[in-house]
Enzyme design. Structure first.
Site, PDB file in Angstrom:
ATOM      1  N   TRP A 148       0.919  -1.232  -0.088  1.00  0.00           N
ATOM      2  CA  TRP A 148      -0.015   0.185   0.101  1.00  0.00           C
ATOM      3  C   TRP A 148       0.732   0.880   0.079  1.00  0.00           C
ATOM      4  O   TRP A 148       2.213   1.126   0.258  1.00  0.00           O
ATOM      5  CB  TRP A 148      -0.866  -0.055   1.353  1.00  0.00           C
ATOM      6  CG  TRP A 148      -2.164   0.734   1.041  1.00  0.00           C
ATOM      7  CD1 TRP A 148      -2.645   1.895   1.462  1.00  0.00           C
ATOM      8  CD2 TRP A 148      -3.291   0.080   0.154  1.00  0.00           C
ATOM      9  NE1 TRP A 148      -3.862   2.110   0.849  1.00  0.00           N
ATOM     10  CE2 TRP A 148      -4.237   1.450   0.096  1.00  0.00           C
ATOM     11  CE3 TRP A 148      -3.479  -0.885  -0.596  1.00  0.00           C
ATOM     12  CZ2 TRP A 148      -5.498   1.021  -0.682  1.00  0.00           C
ATOM     13  CZ3 TRP A 148      -4.638  -1.002  -1.612  1.00  0.00           C
ATOM     14  CH2 TRP A 148      -5.589   0.089  -1.326  1.00  0.00           C
ATOM     15  N   ASP A 206       0.315  10.812  -0.338  1.00  0.00           N
ATOM     16  CA  ASP A 206      -0.763  12.064  -0.470  1.00  0.00           C
ATOM     17  C   ASP A 206      -2.171  11.322   0.053  1.00  0.00           C
ATOM     18  O   ASP A 206      -2.153  10.069   0.050  1.00  0.00           O
ATOM     19  CB  ASP A 206      -0.936  12.554  -1.721  1.00  0.00           C
ATOM     20  CG  ASP A 206      -1.392  11.761  -2.933  1.00  0.00           C
ATOM     21  OD1 ASP A 206      -1.275  10.650  -2.939  1.00  0.00           O
ATOM     22  OD2 ASP A 206      -2.042  12.367  -3.506  1.00  0.00           O
ATOM     23  N   GLU A 209      -3.211   8.639  -1.914  1.00  0.00           N
ATOM     24  CA  GLU A 209      -2.396   7.232  -1.733  1.00  0.00           C
ATOM     25  C   GLU A 209      -1.830   6.843  -2.941  1.00  0.00           C
ATOM     26  O   GLU A 209      -1.345   5.825  -3.229  1.00  0.00           O
ATOM     27  CB  GLU A 209      -3.241   6.180  -1.405  1.00  0.00           C
ATOM     28  CG  GLU A 209      -4.499   6.304  -0.223  1.00  0.00           C
ATOM     29  CD  GLU A 209      -5.315   5.149   0.171  1.00  0.00           C
ATOM     30  OE1 GLU A 209      -6.351   4.806  -0.609  1.00  0.00           O
ATOM     31  OE2 GLU A 209      -5.015   4.836   1.191  1.00  0.00           O
ATOM     32  N   GLU A 210      -1.212   7.795  -3.646  1.00  0.00           N
ATOM     33  CA  GLU A 210      -0.408   7.502  -4.818  1.00  0.00           C
ATOM     34  C   GLU A 210       0.685   8.111  -5.017  1.00  0.00           C
ATOM     35  O   GLU A 210       1.923   7.603  -5.472  1.00  0.00           O
ATOM     36  CB  GLU A 210      -1.205   7.944  -6.123  1.00  0.00           C
ATOM     37  CG  GLU A 210      -2.694   7.337  -6.356  1.00  0.00           C
ATOM     38  CD  GLU A 210      -3.422   7.941  -7.399  1.00  0.00           C
ATOM     39  OE1 GLU A 210      -4.403   7.389  -7.925  1.00  0.00           O
ATOM     40  OE2 GLU A 210      -3.221   9.368  -7.668  1.00  0.00           O
ATOM     41  N   GLU A 437     -18.354   6.647  -4.854  1.00  0.00           N
ATOM     42  CA  GLU A 437     -17.322   7.534  -4.726  1.00  0.00           C
ATOM     43  C   GLU A 437     -17.315   8.373  -5.797  1.00  0.00           C
ATOM     44  O   GLU A 437     -16.885   9.540  -5.550  1.00  0.00           O
ATOM     45  CB  GLU A 437     -16.112   6.599  -4.624  1.00  0.00           C
ATOM     46  CG  GLU A 437     -14.823   7.247  -4.711  1.00  0.00           C
ATOM     47  CD  GLU A 437     -13.579   6.174  -4.735  1.00  0.00           C
ATOM     48  OE1 GLU A 437     -13.239   5.621  -5.914  1.00  0.00           O
ATOM     49  OE2 GLU A 437     -12.695   5.899  -3.696  1.00  0.00           O
TER      50      GLU A 437
END
Ligand code: NOJ
Ligand code: NOJ
Length: 627
Positions: A148, A206, A209-210, A437
Site C-alpha cells: 500500500w 498523499d 495514496e499515490e 465514490e
C-alpha cells in the site's frame, strides 16, 4: 415624453430584476429542500457504516467506521484513518449543532482510535510513533500487510483535529465538569501531535495514496493540528513546547507549495517520471480543512475567501470543464460542473467524484461566511479572474457591505455559482440518494465504491456551510487560527522526538506494548531480477507464518558488491520470536529456509524505541510451494 423614455427602460430593468430575484429565490428554496432530503440520507449513510450494528457494516468490530461496504472492485471494507477522521469531524460539528443523539458515535470513535493507535503494522508501531502513519486497518481492527502507499501522514493530524474539536466543546460547556472525558481523550491527541511534531518533515503518501512526497493537504492538516493542539494542551496544563516549536516551521513549509498561480498539490515527489500539473482537489479540500469562520481572507492560511484560494479554485474547476463528456455543453465560466481528483487521474477511468464536486461548493459557502463577517470583499489581481468568471463586470478594489457597493451582488453571484456544483452532484445522484465514490465522466452514473462514508460526510459538511450562509443555522467553531501570522524568513526543517503511550483510559488495551525495538535485518541474499525476499515468523508482527502476510524486503541498497536486502520491523521489547526468510520467484514459487531462526528482542531500556541490527545470510532454499 423624454421623461418616459428614460423611465420606461429603468422600470423594465427593475421589473426584470424583481422577477429574476423571485425566480432565483424559488431556485434557492427548491435546492434547499432537495439538500435537506439528501442530508437525511447522507447522515444515515454514515451511521450505517459504523460497526457492528450499522446496516452496511456487518462483521466490522464495535466502534469501527468502514470506508464503504464495497468488498470487491474496489475492496473498501477497511477503516481508513483519514476517512474516519474527516467524517468524525463532521459528526462532531453536527453534534455541536444540536444533534445530541450523535454523541455515542463520537465516544465510539474515541475508543476505536485508542485501540487503532496500538495496532502494530507495516509502517511501524506505537513505540516509535511510526505506526500512527498507517493508512488503513481491517474492519476487525487487525493490521493489513498488503502492499500500500504508506505511510500517510495526514491521518494523525486529522484525527487530532476531530478529537480536539470535541474536547474543546466538552471543556467549554462544563458537561464534562471534572474534565475526565477530555482528560481521557488527551493521550490519543498527544500521540498524534507528537507524531506530527516528529515526522512532519518526512515525505509520505498523499491523500489519494499515490504520490510519495510532500502533500499540501497533509502539511496544512498538520499545521492546524499543532496550533489547536497547543491551545488545548495548555488548557489541560500539558507540555506543548514541541507543537509550538514546530508549528512555525510547518507554516513556513506550507507557503512553498504556491507557484504564483495555484497551490501545487505534491512537491518533493520521490517517484521518478512523475509529471502532473499539480492542480488537484487536494488543495480545495485544504482550504476547507483550514477554514476558520473567525479568520480574515488570509493567503498564508489559505482561507476559503483568500485571493490565493480563489485563484486556485478557478484553476482547479477549469481543469475539468472540457475533459469530461458530461461537462460539455455547460457554458464555460460561472457555471457549476463536475470535478474530480485531478485531470490526469485514471483510477476507475478517472471520473468526477462527489466529494470533490461538493468541496468546491463548500469552499465558496465558507468564503461567503467570511466576507459577511469581515464586511468586505477585496478583489486583487490574483483573484480578479475568479471574480470575472462569476461576475463579469468585477474590477479590482474593495467592496464593503451596504451602501451602493456591489458586495451583495458579488456574494449572490458566488452563492449561485456554488449552488451549481451542488446541483451537479445532485443531478448525478441516483434516485435513492445513495452516494458512491465517483460518477461517470461519460454519463454520470454512479461508479466505484458504493455508500462511500466520505461522500456522505462531504454532503453534510457542504450543507452546514450553505445553511450558515442562507439561514441562521450558525457556524462551526473557530479553531483559533492566528491572525496575521508571520511567515518566518527562512524555513527550518525541524523535528522533536516524541514519546508514545497507549491511551488506556480511553479504551486502548492495557497490555498493549508501549516499548519497542526497531530491528533492522541486513540479509545477504543473491537474487536475480524479479526475485524478491520476504521475512515471516510466528507473531502477528511477522505475518503469523502466512506467506501472504510475509514482510517484503527492500533491495534499495542491493549492489553487485553487496547483495543486500533490508527489513525494518518494530517489535515489542522482550518478545521471543521465531522467523525465517523466503524467496519469491517471478513464477510465484516460494522458496523457504529449512531452519527457523530465533530472536529475543531485548527488554525495555530507557529509550523507546531501542534499535538493533542483525546481519544474516540467506540459508535456502529448502522447502518450496507455489502461491
Ligand atoms: C487505491 C487508492 O485508494 C486510490 O486512491 C488509488 O487511486 C488507486 N489505489 C490506484 O493507485
Ligand atoms: C481512495 C481515496 O483516494 C482515498 O483518499 C481514500 O482514503 C480511500 N479511497 C478510502 O475511501
Amino acid at each position: 415624453m423624454k421623461f418616459q423614455a428614460i423611465l420606461a427602460p429603468l422600470a423594465a430593468t427593475l421589473f426584470h430584476e424583481a422577477s429574476a430575484n423571485t425566480f432565483r429565490q424559488r431556485q434557492v428554496d427548491n435546492l434547499t429542500s432537495r439538500i435537506e432530503a439528501e442530508t437525511t440520507i447522507a447522515l444515515q449513510g454514515v451511521l450505517n457504516n459504523f460497526g457492528p450494528d450499522g446496516s452496511e457494516a456487518p462483521g466490522a468490530s464495535a466502534e469501527v467506521l468502514i470506508a464503504s461496504p464495497s468488498t470487491e472492485n474496489p475492496n473498501y471494507y477497511y477503516t481508513w484513518t483519514r476517512d474516519a477522521a474527516l467524517t468524525l469531524k463532521m459528526v462532531v460539528d453536527e453534534f455541536l449543532h444540536g444533534k445530541g443523539d450523535l454523541q455515542p458515535y463520537i465516544r465510539s470513535y474515541v475508543k476505536a482510535q485508542a485501540i487503532v493507535q496500538t495496532i502494530s503494522n507495516p509502517s511501524g508501531a506505537l513505540g516509535s510513533g511510526r505506526g500512527l502513519g498507517e493508512p488503513k486497518y481491517y474492519a476487525n481492527l487487525t493490521r493489513f500487510n498488503g502492499d500500500w502507499g504508506r505511510p500517510q501522514r495526514d491521518g494523525p493530524a486529522l484525527r487530532a483535529t476531530a478529537l480536539i474539536t470535541y474536547s474543546r466543546y466538552l471543556l467549554s460547556t462544563g458537561i464534562d465538569s471534572d474534565g475526565t472525558e477530555a482528560g481521557n481523550i488527551w493521550p490519543i491527541i498527544q500521540n498524534d501531535l507528537n507524531y506530527v511534531a516528529q515526522y512532519w518533515n518526512q515525505t509520505g503518501f498523499d491523500l489519494w495514496e499515490e504520490v510519495d512526497g510532500s502533500s499540501f493537504f497533509t502539511t496544512a492538516a498538520q499545521y492546524r493540528a499543532l496550533n489547536e493542539g497547543a491551545a488545548l494542551g495548555k488548557q489541560l496544563q500539558q507540555e506543548v513546547s514541541a507543537y509550538e516549536s514546530q508549528a512555525p516551521n510547518v507554516f513556513c513549509f506550507l507557503q512553498t507549495f504556491w507557484n504564483g498561480n495555484y497551490a501545487v498539490a505534491n512537491i518533493n515527489v520521490k517517484q521518478s517520471g512523475f509529471s502532473r500539473s499539480g492542480i488537484d482537489a487536494n488543495t480545495v479540500l485544504t482550504s476547507i480543512a483550514m477554514f476558520d469562520p473567525g479568520a480574515s481572507c488570509d493567503d498564508t492560511l489559505f482561507q476559503p475567501c483568500s485571493s490565493r484560494a480563489l485563484a486556485n479554485l478557478k484553476q482547479y474547476i477549469d481543469a475539468f470543464r472540457t475533459i469530461y463528456t458530461i461537462n460539455q455543453g455547460v457554458s464555460r465560466s460561472g457555471t457549476g460542473v463536475a470535478t474530480g481528483r485531478y485531470a490526469e487521474d485514471v483510477y476507475f477511468g478517472g471520473n468526477p467524484w462527489y466529494l470533490t464536486t461538493l468541496a468546491v461548493a463548500e469552499q465558496l459557502y465558507d468564503a461567503i461566511q467570511q466576507w459577511s463577517t469581515v464586511n468586505t470583499i477585496t478583489i486583487d489581481d490574483k483573484s480578479l479572474a475568479f471574480w470575472q468568471s462569476v461576475y463579469p463586470s468585477a474590477q479590482t478594489g474593495s467592496h464593503t457591505k451596504g451602501g451602493y457597493s456591489d458586495f451583495t451582488k458579488l456574494t449572490d453571484a458566488v452563492l449561485a455559482f456554488a449552488d451549481g456544483f451542488v446541483e451537479t452532484a445532485l443531478k448525478y445522484t441516483p434516485e435513492n440518494g445513495a452516494l458512491s465514490e465517483q460518477y461517470s465522466r461519460e454519463n454520470g452514473t454512479a461508479l466505484s465504491a458504493h455508500h462511500l462514508t466520505w461522500s456522505y460526510a462531504s454532503f453534510v459538511t457542504m450543507r452546514a456551510a450553505r445553511l450558515a450562509v442562507t439561514s441562521d443555522y450558525g457556524q462551526v467553531p473557530s479553531w483559533g487560527s492566528p491572525s496575521n501570522p508571520k511567515v518566518p524568513t527562512t524555513c527550518t526543517p525541524g523535528s522533536v522526538k516524541g514519546t508514545y503511550k497507549p491511551a488506556v483510559a480511553a479504551g486502548a488495551p492495557s497490555d498493549a506494548p508501549s516499548c519497542t525495538y526497531l530491528i533492522t535485518f541486513n540479509l545477504n541474499a543473491t537474487t536475480s531480477y524479479g526475485e524478491n525476499m520476504y521475512l515471516f515468523g510466528n507473531s502477528s508482527d511477522l505475518g503469523g507464518w502466512r506467506v501472504s502476510d510475509a514482510l517484503a524486503g527492500s533491495a534499495a541498497d542491493y549492489s553487485d558488491a553487496r547483495h543486500l536486502w533490508t527489513f525494518t520491523v518494530e517489535l515489542p521489547a522482550g518478545a521471543e520470536l521465531e522467523y525465517k526468510f523466503l524467496k519469491k520467484e517471478p513464477s510465484g514459487e516460494v522458496l523457504y529456509e529449512a531452519e527457523n531462526r530465533s530472536l529475543a528482542v531485548p527488554d525495555c531500556g530507557d529509550e523507546s524505541p531501542g534499535e538493533q541490527t542483525m546481519e544474516e545470510d540467506w540459508n535456502g532454499p529448502v522447502g518450496s510451494e507455489t502461491e
